[in-house]
Design an enzyme around this catalytic site. Structure first.
Site, mmCIF file in Angstrom:
data_model
loop_
_atom_site.group_PDB
_atom_site.id
_atom_site.type_symbol
_atom_site.label_atom_id
_atom_site.label_comp_id
_atom_site.label_asym_id
_atom_site.label_seq_id
_atom_site.Cartn_x
_atom_site.Cartn_y
_atom_site.Cartn_z
ATOM 1 N N LYS B 77 0.835 -1.192 0.000
ATOM 2 C CA LYS B 77 0.000 0.000 0.000
ATOM 3 C C LYS B 77 0.880 1.256 0.000
ATOM 4 C CE LYS B 77 -4.050 1.828 2.529
ATOM 5 N NZ LYS B 77 -4.889 1.644 3.743
ATOM 6 N N SER B 152 -9.848 1.682 2.780
ATOM 7 C CA SER B 152 -8.959 2.435 1.933
ATOM 8 C C SER B 152 -7.943 1.559 1.192
ATOM 9 C CB SER B 152 -8.203 3.480 2.753
ATOM 10 O OG SER B 152 -7.357 2.871 3.698
ATOM 11 N N SER B 176 -10.057 -0.641 6.945
ATOM 12 C CA SER B 176 -9.428 -0.439 5.636
ATOM 13 C C SER B 176 -8.728 -1.657 5.051
ATOM 14 C CB SER B 176 -8.422 0.717 5.709
ATOM 15 O OG SER B 176 -9.084 1.944 5.631
#
Lengths: 94, 473
Positions: B77, B152, B176
């Site tokens: 990420k 997210s 997330s």
């Protein structure tokens, strides 16, 4: 509904907001606050316990070799000169 | 090489039995990533040193020094720092920021010989549940590209679900990792707060954030977690090994029925009830539990998280690093840099955070929310006196359409109803595939969430493997 001065909040937050977006925010911010205000209904207090986390201090020694990251940090700076971060002059004569 | 159902364990076998080299394995993922990334927008950047990384992994294998992740291609990420690589947190304000050090988890993965394929898309600074808040465009759900992948950690989820990586690292502040895992048909694991060091993860809500894996199987998620976990003196909230229990396989499962009544799609609730029934038939004891204050979790979370976000994001001022926009004086430098650098949701949350912490309001908002948080923790503590794990759906709905909730922040926040209480309490939770439901003729994945007490992370892998077996059968 809570009366919020969104223009003042934006200033406090150091964020320039366009007039157009300000119109949206003046609607959205009070709506979000109205939603979170339901916590006022929650009653009772729980004694704060020291849980699994507490304040941990490391040994007061060098965490890493001096100047180990200097070049990387200088390269990341928007404006640097002779190994220093260059910032705007904030003291004036008048 | 067939990538569709390839797991870490299977890839490990191929590599260790010399049926494939890491260079070949990684090349297969690179071809797929280059072919599909325009469509999915899963990676913000595919790294150019991937083959060199794979060669180093092959050398480790040749020397017999392989570890579970040696040569395994992963997506990372965009808010986890890899030295020398851009880490932008999908924000314009950090579009030029090159990480000056490795995150603790990256150090661990490098030692293990894992290969980083690229940095994966996300909601800006991890604020969102759809990746629509990314400054670099939305990622698309491989099950239906008109729909969001969740967020997210939507980019990491798409890389794994779309076979652009074997597994990925995400971060979870309010769901997330788990919500995108559920919406993309993956396993997503949020460790106990403190199990994994946050050193080198770009902070959103520091009392809530944890790094964790997204993977195709429980075993894969466990392999990644075991590699990245561990105490780190650079994160003062990381916990020693002695804190963690090697729990037995959970037998008694609590279901907070009172919490599942509102806002859950009917077919999601039906699938959940059927899954719980299968667990009962399999020999687990199912009991109703009460979490009296959990109904306030979402509201309290949307005070605590913006408060922490507004303080964490105060550092982005265009002075020391990141993007700088010059104004007419120093104050205007800040105003312009932050006004242009932050996206709409970030600006919104900074304003909310600033308000709830401001003089005259902090007692009614921030301090009250932290008191409610203590009550939620207490609710979980009491519940775990009677049950081993708690089960809920991960998300009340399957993936929604791109744009469907983008203009309504509160509708977007509701996607987190079952995941935020876990971060508020700091306990671990896992999301597992729980079948599919149909929307507009497309079958979309949904997730089952299991929650365990602090430090009982390993028991979630036990129940997770049970659940995989039961649902798969």
């Amino acid at each position: 509904m809570t009366d919020v001065d969104v223009t003042k909040l934006a200033k406090l937050s150091r964020i320039a907001v366009s007039d157009e977006e300000m119109k949206d925010l003046e609607k959205e911010v009070p709506e979000i606050l109205a939603f979170v205000e339901q916590i006022a209904e929650a009653g009772g207090e729980v004694a704060k316990e020291t849980g699994e986390h507490y304040n941990i201090l490391r040994e007061d020694t060098e965490p890493h070799e001096s100047s180990a990251y200097t070049n990387e940090m200088l390269e990341a700076m928007p404006d640097a000169k002779n190994g220093y971060l260059k910032v705007r002059k904030i003291i004036s004569q008048d | 090489m067939e990538l569709k159902d390839l797991t870490i364990r299977e890839a490990r076998k191929l590599l260790d039995e010399n049926k494939a080299t890491a260079v070949e394995l990684v090349a297969a993922y690179m071809r797929r990533a280059q072919e599909k990334n325009d469509e999915f927008n899963a990676y913000l950047e595919i790294f150019d040193d991937v083959e060199e990384q794979a060669k180093r992994a092959d050398e480790m294998i040749a020397r017999g020094e392989m570890k579970p992740l040696t040569g395994i291609p992963l997506a990372i990420k965009d808010n986890i720092l890899i030295k020398g690589c851009v880490a932008s947190a999908a924000s314009k304000i950090l579009e030029n920021y090159v990480a000056s050090y490795d995150a603790h988890v990256i150090e661990k993965l490098k030692e293990a010989g894992a290969v980083f394929l690229g940095r994966a898309n996300m909601d800006e600074f991890a604020m969102g549940s759809s990746t629509e808040n990314s400054a670099y465009g939305v990622s698309r759900n491989p099950h239906d590209t008109m729909r969001i992948p969740g967020g997210s950690s939507g980019g990491p989820a798409v890389t794994v679900a779309g076979d652009l990586a074997i597994a990925a690292l995400g971060t979870d502040t309010g769901g997330s990792i788990r919500q995108p895992a559920a919406l993309c048909g993956l396993v997503g694991f949020k460790p106990t707060y403190g199990a994994v060091s946050r050193y080198g993860a770009i902070a959103l809500g520091s009392s809530l954030d944890q790094i964790g894996p997204l993977a195709k199987s429980v075993e894969d998620a466990q392999i990644l977690f075991e590699t990245i976990r561990g105490i780190d003196e650079r994160d003062s909230t990381s916990l020693p090994d002695t804190f963690f229990k090697n729990g037995d396989t959970p037998k008694k499962i609590g279901v907070p029925r009172h919490f599942l009544n509102e806002g859950v799609d009917e077919d999601v609730l039906t699938a959940f009830n059927e899954s719980v029934e299968k667990l009962r038939v399999d020999g687990h004891e199912i009991v109703d539990i009460e979490l009296p204050n959990v109904k306030y979790a979402l509201a309290a979370y949307y005070i605590v998280m913006p408060a922490e976000a507004s303080t964490n994001l105060a550092r982005y001022d265009g002075v020391r690093y990141g993007v700088a926009h010059k104004g007419k004086d120093l104050l205007d430098d800040y105003m312009q840099t932050r006004g242009k650098g932050f996206g709409k949701e970030s600006r919104r949350r900074i304003l909310i955070g600033t308000f709830v912490l401001s003089s005259g309001y902090a007692d009614a908002y921030y301090r009250k929310a932290t008191a409610v948080r203590e009550q939620i923790r207490e609710d979980f503590r009491k519940a775990f006196e009677n049950v081993d794990v708690i089960a809920t759906p991960t998300s009340p709905t399957p993936a929604f359409k791109i744009g469907e909730r983008a203009s309504d922040p509160l509708a977007m926040y509701a996607a987190d109803i079952f995941t935020v209480p876990i971060n508020m309490a700091g306990v671990p939770a896992i999301s597992l595939p729980m079948g599919k439901v149909e929307r507009d003729g497309t079958r979309l994945p949904i997730g089952m969430q299991f929650i365990a007490p602090h430090g009982a992370d390993s028991s979630l892998f036990s129940i997770g493997k049970d659940f995989e077996r039961i649902i798969g059968a």
